[in-house]
Design a protein around this motif. Structure first.
Motif, mmCIF file in Angstrom:
data_model
loop_
_atom_site.group_PDB
_atom_site.id
_atom_site.type_symbol
_atom_site.label_atom_id
_atom_site.label_comp_id
_atom_site.label_asym_id
_atom_site.label_seq_id
_atom_site.Cartn_x
_atom_site.Cartn_y
_atom_site.Cartn_z
ATOM 1 N N LYS A 439 38.605 43.341 49.585
ATOM 2 C CA LYS A 439 37.272 43.621 48.329
ATOM 3 C C LYS A 439 37.517 44.923 47.405
ATOM 4 O O LYS A 439 36.997 45.006 47.347
ATOM 5 N N SER A 440 39.224 44.908 47.237
ATOM 6 C CA SER A 440 39.404 45.797 46.038
ATOM 7 C C SER A 440 38.310 46.215 44.579
ATOM 8 O O SER A 440 37.840 47.704 44.230
ATOM 9 N N THR A 441 37.169 45.130 44.414
ATOM 10 C CA THR A 441 36.710 45.197 43.298
ATOM 11 C C THR A 441 35.565 45.642 42.928
ATOM 12 O O THR A 441 35.000 45.486 42.487
ATOM 13 N N SER A 442 35.049 45.815 44.916
ATOM 14 C CA SER A 442 33.822 46.021 44.915
ATOM 15 C C SER A 442 33.442 47.995 45.235
ATOM 16 O O SER A 442 32.656 47.920 45.325
ATOM 17 N N ASP A 443 34.722 49.005 44.669
ATOM 18 C CA ASP A 443 34.515 50.000 44.618
ATOM 19 C C ASP A 443 34.079 50.100 43.240
ATOM 20 O O ASP A 443 33.627 49.771 42.387
ATOM 21 N N LEU A 444 33.139 51.589 43.460
ATOM 22 C CA LEU A 444 32.165 52.197 42.512
ATOM 23 C C LEU A 444 33.281 52.646 41.083
ATOM 24 O O LEU A 444 32.257 52.614 40.242
ATOM 25 N N SER A 445 34.284 52.197 41.060
ATOM 26 C CA SER A 445 35.011 52.370 39.967
ATOM 27 C C SER A 445 35.096 51.258 38.893
ATOM 28 O O SER A 445 35.735 51.348 38.031
ATOM 29 N N GLY A 446 34.618 50.369 39.493
ATOM 30 C CA GLY A 446 34.345 49.429 38.672
ATOM 31 C C GLY A 446 35.534 48.255 39.352
ATOM 32 O O GLY A 446 36.148 48.151 40.216
ATOM 33 N N TYR A 447 35.491 46.393 38.519
ATOM 34 C CA TYR A 447 36.497 45.494 38.906
ATOM 35 C C TYR A 447 37.068 45.448 38.268
ATOM 36 O O TYR A 447 37.121 45.712 36.681
ATOM 37 N N SER A 448 38.500 44.962 38.796
ATOM 38 C CA SER A 448 39.577 44.714 37.422
ATOM 39 C C SER A 448 39.941 42.326 37.866
ATOM 40 O O SER A 448 40.902 42.658 37.066
ATOM 41 N N GLY A 449 39.160 42.398 38.387
ATOM 42 C CA GLY A 449 39.046 40.913 38.249
ATOM 43 C C GLY A 449 38.129 40.467 37.365
ATOM 44 O O GLY A 449 37.618 41.319 36.532
ATOM 45 N N PRO A 450 38.668 39.228 36.705
ATOM 46 C CA PRO A 450 38.320 38.047 36.141
ATOM 47 C C PRO A 450 35.936 38.361 35.992
ATOM 48 O O PRO A 450 35.110 38.753 34.844
ATOM 49 N N TRP A 451 35.422 38.424 36.874
ATOM 50 C CA TRP A 451 34.188 38.588 37.334
ATOM 51 C C TRP A 451 33.807 39.675 38.926
ATOM 52 O O TRP A 451 34.863 39.517 39.647
ATOM 53 N N PRO A 452 32.859 40.947 39.270
ATOM 54 C CA PRO A 452 32.757 41.326 40.574
ATOM 55 C C PRO A 452 32.485 40.178 41.773
ATOM 56 O O PRO A 452 32.086 38.991 41.372
ATOM 57 N N GLN A 453 33.594 40.582 43.040
ATOM 58 C CA GLN A 453 33.633 39.943 43.895
ATOM 59 C C GLN A 453 31.896 40.271 44.923
ATOM 60 O O GLN A 453 32.521 39.384 45.390
ATOM 61 N N LEU A 454 32.002 41.027 44.283
ATOM 62 C CA LEU A 454 30.760 41.524 45.478
ATOM 63 C C LEU A 454 29.443 41.941 44.560
ATOM 64 O O LEU A 454 29.574 43.133 43.635
ATOM 65 N N LEU A 455 28.202 41.168 45.318
ATOM 66 C CA LEU A 455 27.271 41.073 44.922
ATOM 67 C C LEU A 455 26.189 41.353 45.225
ATOM 68 O O LEU A 455 25.667 40.415 46.466
ATOM 69 N N ASP A 456 25.225 42.839 45.553
ATOM 70 C CA ASP A 456 24.069 43.161 45.990
ATOM 71 C C ASP A 456 23.065 42.307 45.051
ATOM 72 O O ASP A 456 22.312 42.335 44.373
ATOM 73 N N LEU A 457 22.298 41.133 45.384
ATOM 74 C CA LEU A 457 21.680 40.312 45.226
ATOM 75 C C LEU A 457 19.845 40.759 45.712
ATOM 76 O O LEU A 457 19.096 40.400 44.844
ATOM 77 N N SER A 458 19.692 42.111 45.784
ATOM 78 C CA SER A 458 18.459 42.370 46.033
ATOM 79 C C SER A 458 18.247 43.499 44.708
ATOM 80 O O SER A 458 17.067 44.530 44.344
ATOM 81 N N GLU A 459 19.167 43.542 44.408
ATOM 82 C CA GLU A 459 18.716 44.289 43.631
ATOM 83 C C GLU A 459 19.103 43.837 42.259
ATOM 84 O O GLU A 459 18.800 42.083 41.948
ATOM 85 N N ASP A 460 18.160 43.948 40.938
ATOM 86 C CA ASP A 460 17.796 43.510 39.530
ATOM 87 C C ASP A 460 18.925 42.930 39.089
ATOM 88 O O ASP A 460 20.269 43.824 39.256
#
Length: 670
Positions: A439-460
């Motif tokens: 899932k290339s949208t998860s790298d630190l350069s940001g996501y290219s799709g309509p929304w981020p495909q990977l999300l860390d729910l332990s963060e705010d």
């Protein structure tokens, strides 16, 4: 006729005007009546809200009053205790003073007794009086002795209480010390496990080598017939192409997932049910039952509705499936009958909060470019999705690894510095590895799709940092087998379940790498060890045309390993290694790979090595390989941002122009 008279017509007109005015007055009256009713309803709602606020305020005041009373009661008890202690101290002092006085009086009495004995010849009345005085003093002494004994008992009791307090404090300190020791032991065990896994990840065992040889031969056979291991013809891996010529797999074709859901509803495959996101937002359930049969029908979303929503999506660049998969530490399709994976409801409540916070990101209803066409989402909770886990375990990884599915992750542990996730459960660890693989949208350069495909729910939930998921370097195909990287992961049903996870991860990894056409691992902080793990799998990428590893921390050693295995990538056109720590040795080794590997010579078109540590030696080695007699496809070589002299830059430009003669114009990379 009277109606023909002018006065009659004038009267009729006046009467019509009166009727018209009456009708207008009735309309105005109706409008005022509606406004009055609306204002009355609003006032009633306001009164009800005010009453609710007043009740809550009263309850809070009552609670505060009760807490204040409890505080005053505790203060009173403490004051009484201090007063009692002071009283005992005063009584002890008084007893001591009385004892001293009695001692002095006893000494005086003894003196008087001696005097009386000497004066025995004195009067009988004086002797009797002296005897009576002596008896009185003796009784007083006895009473003093009793009071002294009581004071000593009280002192012993106070000392015993102090000793008990000291003992309790020492026991508490011992318990804290034992807890610290246990935490240190757990940290040491975790560190040992991390070191063991890192060692297993770097070491390539024989069973992994044999498997990779077979799979690499199969990947090559998919492109052209070839002879496999042992002289036998390798069995080609079947490949499907879409209308644009892209390779389709189970993990990038939306129809694979949609058809699976539809066939489950028809009963030809195990039923997989997804919860309706709008139902979760509306109900905000405290928890979900362990059995999906206890949920109402409106809680679920059908496969046909998901298909319709996917087709209506207005995203032009990259359309994602309207499906969110929840990855949590207790994830497993074999958990039926065991402990509830979310008995306290923490997972469900976190997901509901994230849905509510990010709903506009999916639908784009407000201020983000118009309606996205996404009106609903399906949410995958493993204990709800599968009715009978064992029958559907083979497809379990599909809902995490599919490139068009969004995965929301709740890590069991997370390193404070590297932000790497860690799971002790075998299923959760495998799902995490599959979800973060391509899932290339998860790298630190940001996501290219309509929304981020990977999300860390332990963060705010409202923080952009939970969109920046660390993607670990890929583990080898047999990583979940015993004595491999994740060989000690925990399972509910032991070795049988370990074997299922091993096959699931191996098959998914091989299929995804074999059919991938672009591998993107930018801005992930990868080191040489991560590059070595990726290099092990590169020969599987027979279809890979682009490999992006920019802005990591890969050095010469990592590039050595990449270049060694990259020579087998027969369709690689773009190689991006910009922003790493590559020096002259690495550049020289890459130039050797370009000279030796005919596959790279005929396919590699764009090589980006900008912003590294390559000097003149490495640049001239690249120029020598590019400008040699061998015809190469390379037309773009970027070395900007490296410490090169003008002569080295000129040499590279000259080599590119020489190679470009008779072909397409060269793009010089100065």
């Amino acid at each position: 006729m009277p109606y023909s008279q002018p006065w009659m017509r004038q009267g009729q007109i006046a009467l019509d005007n009166c009727v018209k005015h009456i009708a207008e007055l009735k309309c105005m009256l109706q409008v005022r009546t509606d406004e009055r009713d609306a204002n009355l309803k609003l006032a009633q709602q306001t009164n009800e809200l005010l009453q609710e606020v007043t009740r809550e305020r009263t309850q809070l005041q009552t609670q505060m009053h009760e807490m204040q009373l409890e505080k005053e009661s505790l203060q009173t008890e403490a004051h009484i205790a201090r007063a009692n202690a002071e009283k005992v101290t005063r009584e002890l002092q008084e007893v001591t003073r009385v004892r001293e006085q009695l001692t002095e009086r006893l000494a005086a009495t003894q003196t008087e007794l001696k005097t009386a004995q000497i004066d025995a010849a004195g009067a009988k009345r004086a002797l009797e009086a002296q005897s009576e005085r002596f008896a009185t003093m003796h009784a007083t002494t006895m009473r003093a002795e009793a009071e002294k004994a009581a004071a000593e008992a009280l002192t012993q009791r106070v000392e015993a209480e102090r000793a008990a307090e000291v003992s309790a404090r020492e026991a508490t300190e011992r318990a804290m010390e034992e807890e610290r020791a246990a935490n240190e032991a757990e940290a040491a065990r975790a560190e040992e496990e991390r070191k063991r896994r890192a060692l297993c990840a770097v070491e390539v065992q024989d069973d992994t080598r044999e498997l990779l040889e077979i799979e690499i031969a199969a990947a090559r056979a998919a492109m052209m017939p070839s002879v496999g291991k042992g002289g036998k013809e390798a069995k080609p891996r079947p490949m499907r192409l879409d209308a644009d010529g892209n390779v389709l797999t189970r993990f990038n074709d939306p129809e694979e997932l949609l058809q699976y859901l539809e066939e489950g509803e028809r009963g030809t495959k195990p039923l997989v049910t997804l919860l309706r996101a709008s139902w979760l937002r509306a109900k905000m359930p405290e928890t979900l039952p362990p059995d999906r049969s206890k949920l109402p029908a409106e809680a679920f979303i059908s496969a046909s509705e998901l298909r319709k929503i996917y087709k209506q999506s207005k995203e032009k660049k990259r359309k994602l499936l309207p499906i969110i998969t929840v990855l949590h530490p207790n994830s497993s399709p074999h958990a039926k009958g065991g402990p509830h994976p979310d008995a306290e409801g923490a997972i469900v409540q976190t997901v509901c909060e994230a849905l509510d916070e990010r709903w506009d990101q999916f639908t784009r209803k407000r201020g983000t470019g118009g309606d996205s066409g996404i009106s609903e989402l399906g949410v995958f909770f493993d204990w709800i999705a599968f009715g009978e886990g064992k029958s559907a375990a083979g497809a379990f990884g599909l809902f995490y690894a599919h490139e068009l599915v969004t995965v929301w992750m709740i890590p069991e542990k997370k390193d404070a510095l590297s932000k790497q996730f860690d799971y002790t459960g075998g299923w959760a660890a495998a799902e995490h590895r599959l979800a973060t693989l391509l899932k290339s949208t998860s790298d630190l350069s940001g996501y290219s799709g309509p929304w981020p495909q990977l999300l860390d729910l332990s963060e705010d939930i409202d923080s952009e940092h939970n969109e920046r998921i660390h993607r670990p370097s890929p583990s080898e195909p047999l990583a979940f087998r015993t004595r491999h990287e994740f060989g000690t992961a925990a399972y509910v049903e032991g070795e049988d379940e370990r074997e299922v996870v091993t096959h699931m991860y191996r098959d998914a990894l091989v299929e995804m790498f074999t059919c991938a056409q672009a591998l993107t691992f930018n801005r992930l902080g990868w080191l040489d060890t991560d590059a070595s793990r990726l290099a092990l799998l590169l020969p599987l990428g027979s279809q890979v045309q682009e490999l992006h590893l920019s802005f990591n921390s890969i050095g010469d050693q990592g590039l050595f390993l990449l270049a060694q295995r990259m020579t087998q990538m027969v369709q690689l056109k773009v190689l991006n290694l910009a922003g790493n720590q590559i020096g002259d040795p690495g550049a020289s080794r890459l130039s050797g790979a370009l000279t030796e590997a005919t596959a790279l010579q005929s396919s590699l078109f764009n090589l980006d090595l900008g912003q590294n540590n390559i000097g003149d030696k490495g640049a001239l080695a690249l120029a020598a390989s590019v400008g040699g007699d061998t015809k190469m496809a390379l037309r773009k070589l970027n070395l900007k941002g490296n410490p090169l002299s003008p002569a080295a830059k000129k040499g590279v430009t000259k080599a590119l122009k020489k190679q470009a003669k008779g072909g397409a114009p060269a793009a010089t990379g100065r």
